[in-house]
Design a protein around this motif. Structure first.
Motif, PDB file in Angstrom:
ATOM      1  N   PRO A 454      -6.581  -7.083  11.181  1.00  0.00           N
ATOM      2  CA  PRO A 454      -5.504  -5.866  11.036  1.00  0.00           C
ATOM      3  C   PRO A 454      -4.255  -6.675  10.768  1.00  0.00           C
ATOM      4  O   PRO A 454      -3.541  -6.731  11.857  1.00  0.00           O
ATOM      5  N   PHE A 455      -3.916  -6.872   9.572  1.00  0.00           N
ATOM      6  CA  PHE A 455      -2.590  -7.403   9.404  1.00  0.00           C
ATOM      7  C   PHE A 455      -1.301  -6.280   8.730  1.00  0.00           C
ATOM      8  O   PHE A 455      -1.460  -5.628   8.225  1.00  0.00           O
ATOM      9  N   TYR A 456      -0.305  -6.201   9.839  1.00  0.00           N
ATOM     10  CA  TYR A 456       0.723  -5.455   9.845  1.00  0.00           C
ATOM     11  C   TYR A 456       1.606  -5.974   8.605  1.00  0.00           C
ATOM     12  O   TYR A 456       2.104  -7.126   8.432  1.00  0.00           O
ATOM     13  N   ASP A 457       1.854  -4.820   7.646  1.00  0.00           N
ATOM     14  CA  ASP A 457       2.713  -5.297   6.367  1.00  0.00           C
ATOM     15  C   ASP A 457       4.194  -5.095   6.720  1.00  0.00           C
ATOM     16  O   ASP A 457       4.590  -3.884   6.755  1.00  0.00           O
ATOM     17  N   GLN A 458       4.888  -6.250   7.011  1.00  0.00           N
ATOM     18  CA  GLN A 458       6.415  -5.954   7.419  1.00  0.00           C
ATOM     19  C   GLN A 458       7.217  -5.542   6.529  1.00  0.00           C
ATOM     20  O   GLN A 458       8.366  -5.148   6.892  1.00  0.00           O
ATOM     21  N   TYR A 459       7.011  -5.668   5.023  1.00  0.00           N
ATOM     22  CA  TYR A 459       7.589  -5.132   4.038  1.00  0.00           C
ATOM     23  C   TYR A 459       7.587  -3.781   3.660  1.00  0.00           C
ATOM     24  O   TYR A 459       8.326  -2.792   3.566  1.00  0.00           O
ATOM     25  N   GLN A 460       6.251  -3.293   3.520  1.00  0.00           N
ATOM     26  CA  GLN A 460       6.066  -1.990   3.101  1.00  0.00           C
ATOM     27  C   GLN A 460       5.582  -1.078   4.271  1.00  0.00           C
ATOM     28  O   GLN A 460       5.738   0.116   4.016  1.00  0.00           O
ATOM     29  N   GLY A 461       5.387  -1.629   5.287  1.00  0.00           N
ATOM     30  CA  GLY A 461       5.017  -0.889   6.521  1.00  0.00           C
ATOM     31  C   GLY A 461       3.667  -0.588   6.283  1.00  0.00           C
ATOM     32  O   GLY A 461       2.937  -0.669   5.461  1.00  0.00           O
ATOM     33  N   GLY A 462       2.986  -0.086   7.488  1.00  0.00           N
ATOM     34  CA  GLY A 462       1.499  -0.062   7.684  1.00  0.00           C
ATOM     35  C   GLY A 462       0.816  -1.158   7.724  1.00  0.00           C
ATOM     36  O   GLY A 462       1.085  -2.310   7.868  1.00  0.00           O
ATOM     37  N   ILE A 463      -0.453  -0.950   8.080  1.00  0.00           N
ATOM     38  CA  ILE A 463      -1.523  -2.139   8.671  1.00  0.00           C
ATOM     39  C   ILE A 463      -2.540  -2.258   7.244  1.00  0.00           C
ATOM     40  O   ILE A 463      -3.158  -1.399   6.753  1.00  0.00           O
ATOM     41  N   ARG A 464      -2.342  -3.573   6.830  1.00  0.00           N
ATOM     42  CA  ARG A 464      -3.240  -3.916   5.869  1.00  0.00           C
ATOM     43  C   ARG A 464      -4.778  -4.470   6.746  1.00  0.00           C
ATOM     44  O   ARG A 464      -4.797  -5.801   6.895  1.00  0.00           O
ATOM     45  N   LYS A 465      -5.484  -3.529   6.914  1.00  0.00           N
ATOM     46  CA  LYS A 465      -6.866  -3.850   7.678  1.00  0.00           C
ATOM     47  C   LYS A 465      -7.598  -4.456   6.535  1.00  0.00           C
ATOM     48  O   LYS A 465      -7.803  -3.871   5.343  1.00  0.00           O
ATOM     49  N   VAL A 466      -8.110  -5.880   6.680  1.00  0.00           N
ATOM     50  CA  VAL A 466      -8.963  -6.617   5.923  1.00  0.00           C
ATOM     51  C   VAL A 466     -10.379  -6.378   6.565  1.00  0.00           C
ATOM     52  O   VAL A 466     -10.617  -6.766   7.748  1.00  0.00           O
ATOM     53  N   GLN A 467     -11.382  -5.885   5.836  1.00  0.00           N
ATOM     54  CA  GLN A 467     -12.594  -5.671   6.528  1.00  0.00           C
ATOM     55  C   GLN A 467     -13.661  -6.343   5.461  1.00  0.00           C
ATOM     56  O   GLN A 467     -13.777  -6.176   4.450  1.00  0.00           O
ATOM     57  N   MET A 468     -14.455  -7.317   6.438  1.00  0.00           N
ATOM     58  CA  MET A 468     -15.373  -7.929   5.455  1.00  0.00           C
ATOM     59  C   MET A 468     -16.814  -7.625   5.857  1.00  0.00           C
ATOM     60  O   MET A 468     -17.245  -7.678   7.215  1.00  0.00           O
TER      61      MET A 468
END
Length: 770
Positions: A454-468
């Protein structure tokens, strides 16, 4: 409780340290002149009575004791002699308080629910006043009579319980002790001290360890042990309030109800802003309950030092702390399980050893890990609010469990599973400002639990969850999230299936380190906090080119996944990000709505936000071309903090006929952060309809194009405008059916907006070119 040395036979007593001071005092006071052992202005009792009764006092004038003319004050020592009892009828003050402590002395000081401030020391003596310093041998309630009865130590730094002039022998002292000298002042105790309650209100309390004797002797703090008046078992509270600092040089017998009987105290509490500093080798606090909302500091600069522990069966093991700090040179090994809801910091060269510790980070406020790279056995993050900030790298030997809250690496790295026997358990939460994530000995079976990052996007806001999701060949997975502000609204490439990509985030992910494998992989990246019309709009793409593999259409309206089917061997060397075949808007805050409409021939922009906290103002911007030329046209101040939705409006008095006007709003808070709304379009005073025009074929691959308009639409003097979905005007011309077909046929693949307008009306339609 009987103190060590004072419960031995008298022959033993005279071989210990107290003998020497007894000898000196005896020679000086008895053989020379007893009157030399008190200060000028000292008071002594001649009878029992109330404190303010002058008849019970004599005053030493430097030569003789004379009847008192005023009651004692904070500049006067007072002596309460054998068989006398002094009772308080109001709050009083004195310098030092000397009490006859011989066996059978009876009750000496009845505080009667009131307070006496002491600006000197508290001492016991034997014999006629001023007597000889001695331990407190009285076993009756000689000071009392309730928890509400208090002795408060005020004033400057000094020894308040001198060596050989007090002890914890008394078992029935019914009074509370308050330490309140003010910030920066130190009160020192050199002998055991007993009461029903201790409160450290301000300043420093120093508990001394006598290293001149073997074994070393601690000035213990203990509590009343009479069980006929107070409950049996753990009893007595020691409270460090905000601004209070308790320094202990001891290991054993720091605090307990009964040292000799091995009974614990009831409560040891450090309130927020209070601090406990431990300097002993193996510090033990015997208490049934711990409330540690302040700071616990370890400070030892020689030998070794162990973590805080306990020895008594009735004592609890303190395992939940707020702030922890190490100031000394000695390393501290933390227990196998520990919960922390505050900061942990390393100031000295000693380090916290957590290699066998399961650390739980909890609480609803920010936490800081300062001065060292944490290498912990297991880590659980369970914070309903707030973020844990790591000043250096975070290394986890086995398991990381994410239940709630945020981890901010401040540009440092997160290395998981360095021993190769653990892994990730993801339930909620996020990581932000992460240099690189390394998952050593990656599990072969990668699931939504052990492979959601779960990487938080500090510029756009929100969480960029990467799921593999898939079966890997193992290896050490490295993920790097490179962040840039904003998005590319004109990527100019198609997906592998020919679908034009009209949007992609500038930020992207790199993957490396996994063993070579052609096994299938389902790769997902979430689009939280982005305005998405439909989940199926999303595409997982690369930065300026199509991602390998095949697109999988998303259906999850909560997580908003961009999904790709590919292989593990497709990962290295690619920059993966979120894209779409529609135009999206970046939404880093919760805007409930934004719209533009005409009201009384004026353009009115309205918007609402879900809640407000520390917002300063909203700036309104306008443009006729949404890809450039944005102009600030006004601002509206925030209505203030609110937990409920707030509605705003702004009127644009600049009217331009027959043209679209675009608006967006920038929110600025008092910290200088800015958050942009999505773009909205206003068609001025023209009536716009989307369902009265037909352009065919639609979608178009080849051939001539025909247009059907409603009979009511006047084609004379009509203007045709062709826009991209970003609002960019491509072509604008007077209506001609043949010319329209030619213009549309030469367009590159994409989605377009075709607008027909005349002075009375405007109609438009979306058209797709394959």
């Amino acid at each position: 409780m009987k103190t060590r040395g004072k419960t031995l036979a008298w022959s033993t007593l005279f071989n210990c340290r107290i003998y020497f001071i007894f000898s000196a005092v005896t020679f000086h006071c008895l053989y020379l002149n007893a009157s030399l052992c008190q200060e000028i202005g000292a008071y002594r009792t001649v009878a029992s009575g109330n404190f303010g009764n002058l008849a019970i006092w004599e005053v030493y004038n430097g030569s003789v004791w004379a009847p008192a003319s005023v009651k004692p004050t904070l500049i006067n020592d007072i002596y309460i002699d054998q068989t006398h009892k002094v009772t308080l009828t109001a709050n009083e003050e004195a310098k030092s308080l000397f009490i006859n402590a011989e066996t059978g002395a009876g009750e000496k000081l009845n505080l009667s629910g009131r307070n006496i401030n002491l600006y000197g020391s508290l001492q016991a003596f034997s014999g006629a006043a001023p007597g000889i310093p001695s331990g407190t041998w009285n076993s009756q309630n000689w000071i009392g009579n309730s928890t509400a009865s208090t002795i408060t130590f005020k004033g400057n730094s000094r020894i308040i319980i001198p060596k050989n002039a007090w002890s914890g022998f008394t078992i029935q002292s019914r009074y509370t002790v308050i330490f309140d000298p003010g910030a920066g002042n130190t009160l020192t105790i050199e002998e055991p001290f007993k009461a029903v309650k201790f409160i450290l209100r301000s300043g420093i309390l120093l508990q001394k360890l006598d290293i001149s004797v073997v074994p070393n002797f601690c000035a213990s703090i203990s509590f009343n042990t009479e069980t006929s008046f107070y409950p049996s078992g753990p009893f007595g509270d020691f409270i460090i309030e905000s601004g209070g600092i308790f320094i202990s040089e001891c290991s054993d017998n720091i605090i307990a109800r009964s040292i000799s009987g091995s009974v614990s105290a009831n409560l040891f509490e450090i309130q927020s802003g209070g601090e406990l500093i431990l300097e002993g080798t193996s510090p033990k606090i015997e208490a049934a309950t711990f409330l540690l909302n302040g700071k616990v500091t370890f400070r030892k600069n020689s030998g070794t030092q162990n973590f805080l522990s306990k020895s008594y069966a009735s004592s609890a093991v303190p395992l939940t702390f707020h702030d922890l700090e190490i100031q000394g040179t000695q390393n501290i090994t933390l227990p196998t399980t520990l919960s922390l809801n505050g900061n942990i910091s390393q100031v000295g060269i000693g380090v916290f050893n957590l290699t066998n510790t399961t650390l739980n980070l909890t609480g609803a406020t920010d936490q800081h890990i300062i001065g060292f790279a944490m290498n912990v056995n297991n880590l659980t993050l369970n914070k309903p609010a707030g973020t844990a900030f790591f000043e250096q790298n975070l290394m986890i030997r086995n398991n990381l469990k994410m239940d709630a809250g945020g981890i901010n690496l401040q540009g440092n790295n997160l290395i998981l599973n360095t021993l190769g026997s653990g892994g990730l358990e993801y339930n909620a939460g996020h990581w932000s400002n992460l240099g690189q994530f390394t998952y050593q000995t990656t599990p072969t079976s990668m699931t939504s639990v052990n492979a959601t990052f779960p990487f938080y996007d500090q510029y756009q806001g929100g969480i960029r969850k990467v799921q593999m999701l898939g079966t890997s060949a193992g290896g050490n997975l490295n993920i790097q999230f490179t962040e840039y502000k904003g998005a590319d609204f004109n990527p100019s490439f198609n997906d592998l299936d020919g679908t034009p990509i009209l949007y992609r985030l500038f930020s992207y992910f790199n993957f490396s380190g996994l063993n070579t494998s052609s096994n299938p992989l389902e790769l997902r990246i979430s689009a939280e906090k982005l305005i998405v019309d439909e989940p199926e709009d999303l595409r997982l793409v690369c930065t300026g080119y199509a991602a390998p593999g095949n697109h999988i259409e998303g259906t999850d309206e909560i997580n908003l996944w961009a999904i790709r089917s590919l292989t593990f061997d497709d990962l290295p060397g690619k920059n993966f990000t979120v894209g779409s075949f529609r135009t999206l808007s970046i939404l880093p805050v919760t805007w409930l709505s934004i719209s533009a409409h005409l009201k009384d021939n004026l353009k009115q922009i309205t918007w609402s936000v879900a809640e407000e906290n520390d917002n300063e103002k909203f700036e309104i911007y306008s443009s006729n071309n949404p890809l450039k030329d944005w102009i600030k046209i006004g601002e509206v101040l925030s209505q203030g903090d609110s937990d409920s939705p707030t509605l705003y409006s702004f009127t644009d008095e600049n009217i331009r006929k027959n043209s679209s006007t675009y608006y967006l709003i920038r929110l600025i808070n008092f910290s200088g952060q800015e958050f942009w709304s999505k773009v909205v379009r206003l068609e001025n005073d023209l009536t716009v309809s989307n369902d009265q025009i037909s352009i065919s074929p639609n979608p178009h691959s080849s051939g001539k194009i025909s247009v059907t308009l409603p009979d009511s639409f006047n084609l004379e003097n009509s203007q045709i405008s062709i826009y991209t979905t970003q609002g960019l005007l491509i072509s604008d011309f007077r209506y001609n059916e043949i010319l329209l077909s030619e213009k549309l046929e030469i367009l590159t693949p994409g989605i377009y907006l075709i607008k027909f307008s005349n002075p009375e009306n405007t109609i438009q339609s979306k058209w797709i070119k394959h």
